[in-house]
Design a protein around this motif. Structure first.
Motif, PDB file in Angstrom:
ATOM      1  N   GLU A  37       0.867  -1.177   0.000  1.00 45.85           N
ATOM      2  CA  GLU A  37       0.000   0.000   0.000  1.00 45.85           C
ATOM      3  C   GLU A  37       0.898   1.219   0.000  1.00 45.85           C
ATOM      4  O   GLU A  37       1.814   1.332   0.817  1.00 45.85           O
ATOM      5  N   ASP A  38       0.680   2.139  -0.942  1.00 48.45           N
ATOM      6  CA  ASP A  38       1.526   3.329  -0.981  1.00 48.45           C
ATOM      7  C   ASP A  38       1.072   4.347   0.074  1.00 48.45           C
ATOM      8  O   ASP A  38       0.136   4.104   0.848  1.00 48.45           O
ATOM      9  N   GLU A  39       1.725   5.489   0.086  1.00 51.69           N
ATOM     10  CA  GLU A  39       1.491   6.460   1.164  1.00 51.69           C
ATOM     11  C   GLU A  39       0.143   7.162   1.089  1.00 51.69           C
ATOM     12  O   GLU A  39      -0.272   7.807   2.044  1.00 51.69           O
ATOM     13  N   ILE A  40      -0.534   7.035  -0.045  1.00 52.64           N
ATOM     14  CA  ILE A  40      -1.867   7.636  -0.128  1.00 52.64           C
ATOM     15  C   ILE A  40      -2.952   6.552  -0.148  1.00 52.64           C
ATOM     16  O   ILE A  40      -4.094   6.805  -0.540  1.00 52.64           O
ATOM     17  N   GLY A  41      -2.573   5.339   0.278  1.00 54.40           N
ATOM     18  CA  GLY A  41      -3.551   4.283   0.479  1.00 54.40           C
ATOM     19  C   GLY A  41      -3.921   3.477  -0.741  1.00 54.40           C
ATOM     20  O   GLY A  41      -4.871   2.690  -0.706  1.00 54.40           O
ATOM     21  N   TYR A  45      -0.553  -5.013  -6.327  1.00 51.76           N
ATOM     22  CA  TYR A  45      -0.465  -6.438  -6.028  1.00 51.76           C
ATOM     23  C   TYR A  45       0.049  -7.197  -7.250  1.00 51.76           C
ATOM     24  O   TYR A  45      -0.023  -6.727  -8.394  1.00 51.76           O
ATOM     25  N   SER A  46       0.599  -8.382  -7.006  1.00 50.10           N
ATOM     26  CA  SER A  46       1.039  -9.273  -8.072  1.00 50.10           C
ATOM     27  C   SER A  46       0.896 -10.701  -7.578  1.00 50.10           C
ATOM     28  O   SER A  46       0.863 -10.951  -6.370  1.00 50.10           O
ATOM     29  N   ARG A  47       0.838 -11.639  -8.532  1.00 46.91           N
ATOM     30  CA  ARG A  47       0.805 -13.049  -8.144  1.00 46.91           C
ATOM     31  C   ARG A  47       1.407 -13.894  -9.260  1.00 46.91           C
ATOM     32  O   ARG A  47       1.390 -13.515 -10.431  1.00 46.91           O
ATOM     33  N   ALA A  48       1.961 -15.031  -8.847  1.00 52.24           N
ATOM     34  CA  ALA A  48       2.529 -15.976  -9.805  1.00 52.24           C
ATOM     35  C   ALA A  48       2.331 -17.386  -9.266  1.00 52.24           C
ATOM     36  O   ALA A  48       2.280 -17.599  -8.046  1.00 52.24           O
ATOM     37  N   TYR A  49       2.221 -18.354 -10.181  1.00 51.71           N
ATOM     38  CA  TYR A  49       1.936 -19.745  -9.821  1.00 51.71           C
ATOM     39  C   TYR A  49       3.197 -20.588  -9.991  1.00 51.71           C
ATOM     40  O   TYR A  49       3.878 -20.517 -11.031  1.00 51.71           O
ATOM     41  N   TYR A  50       3.496 -21.373  -8.984  1.00 48.61           N
ATOM     42  CA  TYR A  50       4.705 -22.199  -9.006  1.00 48.61           C
ATOM     43  C   TYR A  50       4.380 -23.641  -8.633  1.00 48.61           C
ATOM     44  O   TYR A  50       3.442 -23.902  -7.872  1.00 48.61           O
ATOM     45  N   LYS A  83       0.934  -4.346  -9.861  1.00 44.20           N
ATOM     46  CA  LYS A  83       0.053  -3.491 -10.666  1.00 44.20           C
ATOM     47  C   LYS A  83      -0.956  -2.821  -9.747  1.00 44.20           C
ATOM     48  O   LYS A  83      -1.300  -3.355  -8.689  1.00 44.20           O
ATOM     49  N   PRO A  84      -1.437  -1.637 -10.138  1.00 44.61           N
ATOM     50  CA  PRO A  84      -2.341  -0.910  -9.236  1.00 44.61           C
ATOM     51  C   PRO A  84      -3.752  -1.470  -9.260  1.00 44.61           C
ATOM     52  O   PRO A  84      -4.260  -1.875 -10.300  1.00 44.61           O
ATOM     53  N   GLU A  85      -4.367  -1.480  -8.083  1.00 43.84           N
ATOM     54  CA  GLU A  85      -5.783  -1.843  -8.006  1.00 43.84           C
ATOM     55  C   GLU A  85      -6.625  -0.764  -8.690  1.00 43.84           C
ATOM     56  O   GLU A  85      -7.606  -1.060  -9.367  1.00 43.84           O
ATOM     57  N   LYS A  86      -6.204   0.477  -8.524  1.00 40.88           N
ATOM     58  CA  LYS A  86      -6.894   1.596  -9.174  1.00 40.88           C
ATOM     59  C   LYS A  86      -6.138   1.963 -10.444  1.00 40.88           C
ATOM     60  O   LYS A  86      -4.953   2.299 -10.398  1.00 40.88           O
ATOM     61  N   LEU A  87      -6.796   1.875 -11.583  1.00 41.75           N
ATOM     62  CA  LEU A  87      -6.149   2.147 -12.858  1.00 41.75           C
ATOM     63  C   LEU A  87      -5.563   3.569 -12.890  1.00 41.75           C
ATOM     64  O   LEU A  87      -6.034   4.479 -12.213  1.00 41.75           O
ATOM     65  N   LEU A  88      -4.531   3.727 -13.716  1.00 41.20           N
ATOM     66  CA  LEU A  88      -3.857   5.010 -13.937  1.00 41.20           C
ATOM     67  C   LEU A  88      -3.145   5.524 -12.689  1.00 41.20           C
ATOM     68  O   LEU A  88      -2.943   6.723 -12.533  1.00 41.20           O
TER      69      LEU A  88
END
Length: 419
Positions: A37-41, A45-50, A83-88
């Motif tokens: 979470e950045d400083e403005i909330g 997130y990212s995920r990968a399968y292993y 990648k951001p949950e909120k686009l842009l």
């Protein structure tokens, strides 16, 4: 018992982390997830399968991701694929005195995919990712007109001095300067508009302001001298180029995805006015998603107005051009080629070009997530910066090492070889 380890648990953001999972059943499929979470909330997130090996282990230095946000062997993929949950949204460190807290979690793949209520993580930990080493000193700069932050490495020795410039967002961004200081440079993160009592927008670029910054650095007893370096991107690289041309104090200039002419507003130096390149706003382009691409607005006028091209051959120092070939904001590959041809025609051999296929406009320190598009306050609500995740990540890692080598060569070795 399933265990998740990451070494080191606390480190600078340009340092790799060794991530391992042990205690799995042989060939078990798991999901590794990272989030911060950045400083403005805002959440990233990212995920990968292993798949675990026969010993029930997943070691990201050797194991290949089979899917998710990337595939293949990428030990730091969970970081640069955030990648951001909120686009842009663009992930930017605003307060370098505090780290980003990155949450790492391991899930059983089947339960996660089936959305079972019992899909709690099998193991988790929190990493600290710092933009400044603990022994670096930060000093707020308010001297004369100058506004910024000065970062001093520890120790009594003299260090190469660097001015760090960002682009059209304005304000004061410190994360690259603080990281450079952590690697042995005295770094001045310099604001030049939209900060403190500086103008809220640029009406002109006063190069004497930047000359004051160079002199300020050179007066510091810990700065090696006799010259300083500049690390600059976008609008900052436009200014960095003018500094190299007009200011004898500047002897090593890093230009990241910049033009070879003046953008937008005139440059002024000692009574002389240098006009910007005219542009055609009709040549603005848009992606299918409505993202703005500025890359083409100078193409028609630049070809017929070459009197606006900056006289780079007048610069006495050295240049490192860093080019993202998928930059959608500035046609930096073409501009770097023109600039180096101009130097060559004038008998110069004072440049290096690093051109990265698949890299976008915002080439940042290593393991930073690709920001393909974001809003730019005061400019546009949705700018397409370009870039592809994996090649962009590779470009950032390579370029960061080359920037440091270039600055050391021309701010330390070139000086000591003349003594």
């Amino acid at each position: 018992m399933i265990q998740l380890t990451a070494t080191p648990i606390s480190a600078l953001v340009d340092e790799p982390v060794h991530i391992q999972v042990t205690g799995l059943t042989p060939l078990q499929m798991v999901t590794l997830q990272a989030s911060l979470e950045d400083e403005i909330g805002r959440l990233y997130y990212s995920r990968a399968y292993y798949r675990a090996n026969e010993a029930g282990e997943v070691d990201l230095e050797h194991a290949a991701s089979l899917g998710g946000d990337y595939t293949g062997v990428h030990p730091m993929g969970l970081f640069w694929s955030l990648k951001p949950e909120k686009l842009l949204s663009r992930l930017m460190k605003r307060d370098v005195t505090r780290p980003f807290q990155v949450q790492l979690k391991v899930y059983d793949l089947d339960s996660l995919l089936n959305n079972k209520a019992a899909s709690a993580p099998k193991a988790s930990l929190t990493l600290e990712r710092w933009y400044v080493a603990p022994d670096v000193t930060r000093i707020q700069v308010r001297e004369g007109r100058l506004r910024g932050a000065l970062f001093l490495p520890p120790g009594e020795g003299r260090f190469p001095g660097v001015i760090d410039l960002f682009g059209g967002t304005g304000g004061l961004l410190e994360f690259r300067a603080s990281l450079l200081a952590s690697r042995g440079f005295i770094s001045l993160a310099l604001a030049y508009f939209h900060y403190d009592d500086l103008p809220s927008k640029l009406e002109e670029t006063d190069l004497e302001y930047f000359e004051e910054a160079a002199d300020f650095l050179l007066r510091h007893p810990k700065v090696l001298g006799p010259g300083v370096g500049v690390v600059s991107v976008c609008k900052g690289a436009e200014i960095g180029l003018s500094m190299a041309i007009h200011l004898k104090q500047v002897t090593a200039t890093v230009l990241i995805n910049g033009p070879n002419f003046i953008l937008g507003v005139p440059h002024v130096y000692r009574g002389q006015i240098y006009q910007p390149m005219p542009h055609s706003i009709q040549l603005l382009s848009f992606t299918r998603l409505g993202l703005v691409e500025f890359g083409g607005i100078y193409e028609e006028t630049r070809i017929v107005n070459n009197q606006y091209i900056s006289p780079i051959e007048k610069a006495q120092g050295h240049f490192l051009f860093i080019v993202g070939e998928e930059d959608k904001n500035i046609n930096s590959k073409v501009y770097a080629k023109e600039a180096t041809e101009q130097l060559k025609r004038n008998g110069k051999n004072n440049w290096t070009v690093l051109s990265y296929p698949g890299a976008g406009h915002l080439i940042e320190p290593p393991y930073s997530p690709l920001c393909c598009a974001s809003g730019t306050p005061g400019v546009c609500s949705a700018v397409h910066w370009g870039g592809e995740v994996i090649p962009h990540a590779a470009a950032q890692e390579h370029a960061w090492n080359e920037i440091q080598k270039f600055l050391r060569k021309h701010l330390i070795q070139d000086v000591t070889s003349q003594l």
